[in-house]
Enzyme design. Structure first.
Site, PDB file in Angstrom:
ATOM      1  N   PHE A 141       0.857  -1.182   0.000  1.00 14.48           N
ATOM      2  CA  PHE A 141       0.000   0.000   0.000  1.00 14.48           C
ATOM      3  C   PHE A 141       0.892   1.230   0.000  1.00 14.48           C
ATOM      4  CE2 PHE A 141      -2.314   3.584   1.652  1.00 14.48           C
ATOM      5  CZ  PHE A 141      -3.454   3.551   0.871  1.00 14.48           C
ATOM      6  N   ASP A 226       9.247   3.003   1.940  1.00 16.95           N
ATOM      7  CA  ASP A 226       8.081   3.790   2.323  1.00 16.95           C
ATOM      8  C   ASP A 226       7.849   3.568   3.816  1.00 16.95           C
ATOM      9  OD1 ASP A 226       5.573   4.741   2.931  1.00 16.95           O
ATOM     10  OD2 ASP A 226       4.605   3.954   1.126  1.00 16.95           O
ATOM     11  N   LYS A 259       2.474  10.925   7.348  1.00 14.17           N
ATOM     12  CA  LYS A 259       1.634  10.687   8.532  1.00 14.17           C
ATOM     13  C   LYS A 259       2.140  11.415   9.787  1.00 14.17           C
ATOM     14  CE  LYS A 259      -1.087   6.897   6.919  1.00 14.17           C
ATOM     15  NZ  LYS A 259      -0.731   5.829   6.005  1.00 14.17           N
TER      16      LYS A 259
HETATM   17  C1  LIG Z   1      -0.918   5.979   4.505  1.00 10.61           C
HETATM   18  C2  LIG Z   1       0.156   5.457   3.643  1.00 10.61           C
HETATM   19  C3  LIG Z   1       0.432   6.045   2.390  1.00 10.61           C
HETATM   20  C4  LIG Z   1      -0.411   7.148   1.801  1.00 10.61           C
HETATM   21  O1  LIG Z   1      -0.429   8.304   2.574  1.00 10.61           O
HETATM   22  P1  LIG Z   1      -1.579   9.409   2.301  1.00 10.61           P
HETATM   23  O2  LIG Z   1      -1.170  10.550   3.195  1.00 10.61           O
HETATM   24  O3  LIG Z   1      -2.878   8.776   2.713  1.00 10.61           O
HETATM   25  O4  LIG Z   1      -1.531   9.742   0.860  1.00 10.61           O
HETATM   26  C5  LIG Z   1       1.498   5.552   1.675  1.00 10.61           C
HETATM   27  N1  LIG Z   1       2.257   4.545   2.135  1.00 10.61           N
HETATM   28  C6  LIG Z   1       2.007   3.957   3.324  1.00 10.61           C
HETATM   29  C7  LIG Z   1       2.889   2.852   3.789  1.00 10.61           C
HETATM   30  C8  LIG Z   1       0.942   4.373   4.105  1.00 10.61           C
HETATM   31  O5  LIG Z   1       0.678   3.757   5.266  1.00 10.61           O
END
Ligand SMILES: *Cc1c(COP(=O)(O)O)cnc(C)c1O
Length: 409
Positions: A141, A226, A259
């Protein structure tokens, strides 16, 4: 009509139906607690998908936010600002990376990392223009943009939203051999989450991050992590990759944060990399009107300060261990597995339990806020400020949820 039912009805009537919220209407938060419009108190064990690592409305972050709001909020990057200078220095030191590129949401930062990887591939690795390939993992994700959903393996993320962007190839998560076999002369980057969050709190085998680090280095492929969800102390380390880095050699070439970087206040994200990679960008190659604004920078600096000074990564490690051990002792036939690192914890239910959604509804009635990820995994990810007695309090209620679900069974 209660205040709650009015707010829920208005939401359904006037907003797009792209979320299915639990039936509670929040209006206040403080630390690990939130309150609804009918004045009931709940323990927040979702933390806005790990955005609230510092607890709701952390006084230090609120102070910095309001002071900066009165002073200078948004300028665009057409000018230098004192706060962007300070933020760049602080986050570079914090992450151990030479340079930062600021953005707002997480998906936007992932898009940025994809662009940098491709340009690096063409200019530095010598890949033929237009043929760069990025390897990603099944169950990933990384956000919701049209490019990012192109390499999602989740049916609903993609359904009806094509055509999809080329240039991505999926391999199984946790299988370093698969990475080794999939790299071609056109591969510019391997993009992964150190622990898959939305994918169901999936933890790769021990040594995986070091193995992929070494495979990427050997093949001149960028390792892009990420850490939007796993970073900022969540897994018991400032960044999740550090769990394996202690033994040497798991540090990525590019690190993506989001986040909790926004202190639970604003959307703040960042891509971090060393000079030899970030150096491929020239003025005009990429940008964002709000990215790196003074107010975002002020909040992010304070978020990093609070993380360090309150030793929240350590607290996440200790409290996570405590909580996982106690969850594992709940003697319910509905529990398939409890797994996690720090305070990123997944409790997997057997399908017979009635689904994660049902668990969360019963938890809500017992004043615990949590959310399922995937059909049968409950994510417990409270603010990193949580203490033992608050966890004990939650455990009593979680046990009660299981007693109720067992009766329904
Ligand atoms: C939440 C998340 C995203 C996307 O972040 P948004 O601020 O919702 O666009 C991307 N990668 C990971 C691992 C996430 O948990």
């Amino acid at each position: 009509m209660t205040k709650s039912s009015i707010a829920m009805a208005e939401t359904e009537k006037f907003s797009a139906n792209n979320y299915h919220p639990l039936p509670v209407v929040l209006t206040e938060g403080k630390g690990v607690w939130v309150r609804d419009v009918d004045n009931h108190r709940y323990l927040d064990m979702l933390s806005a998908y790990s955005s609230q690592n510092f607890g709701h409305c952390h006084p230090r972050i609120v102070r910095v936010l309001t002071e900066q709001a009165k002073r200078l909020a948004v300028t665009s990057r057409a000018f230098y600002t004192d706060k962007f200078a300070e933020f760049s220095k602080v986050i570079s030191n914090f992450s151990g990376m030479d340079k930062v590129l600021p953005a707002n949401g997480g998906a936007e930062a992932v898009e940025t990392a994809i662009k940098i990887s491709r340009k690096w591939g063409y200019e530095s690795k010598g890949v033929e223009k237009g043929s760069a390939e990025i390897i990603t993992c099944e169950g990933n994700f990384h956000g919701r943009t049209t490019t990012i959903i192109s390499f999602s393996t989740e049916h609903q993320n993609k359904n009806s939203f094509g055509p999809f962007a080329p240039g991505f190839r999926n391999i199984p998560f946790g299988d370093s051999g698969a990475l080794d076999r999939s790299i071609t002369k056109n591969t510019v980057a391997f993009l992964l989450e150190p622990i898959q969050g939305e994918g169901g709190i999936v933890i790769p085998p021990c040594g995986y991050l070091r193995e992929v680090r070494s495979i990427c280095r050997k093949n001149n492929v960028l390792l892009v992590m990420d850490e939007i969800q796993t970073g900022m102390g969540r897994t018991g380390f400032d960044f999740a990759y550090q769990e394996e880095d202690r033994f040497g050699g798991a540090k990525p070439d590019m690190l993506i944060l989001g986040k909790a970087l926004g202190g639970g206040m604003l959307p703040v994200s960042a891509v971090l990399a060393d000079d030899k990679i970030m150096g491929v960008l020239r003025p005009g190659d990429h940008g964002s009107t709000f990215g790196g604004s003074p107010i975002a920078c002020a909040v992010a600096i304070e978020a990093i300060n609070v993380l360090r000074e309150e030793k929240l990564s350590n607290n996440a490690k200790d409290m996570g261990r405590y909580f996982i051990n106690r969850l594992k002792k709940i003697p319910s036939p509905l529990i398939k597995e409890v797994r996690g690192r720090g305070l990123l914890i997944g409790l997997e239910l057997y399908p017979k339990a009635g689904g994660g959604r049902r668990f969360c509804e019963v938890a809500l009635e017992n004043v615990i806020l949590c959310k399922e990820t995937k059909e049968n995994v409950i994510r417990f990810a409270p603010p990193l400020t949580i203490n033992e007695s608050q966890l004990d309090w939650s455990l009593e209620r979680i046990k009660k949820v299981f007693r109720i679900l067992e009766k329904e069974n």
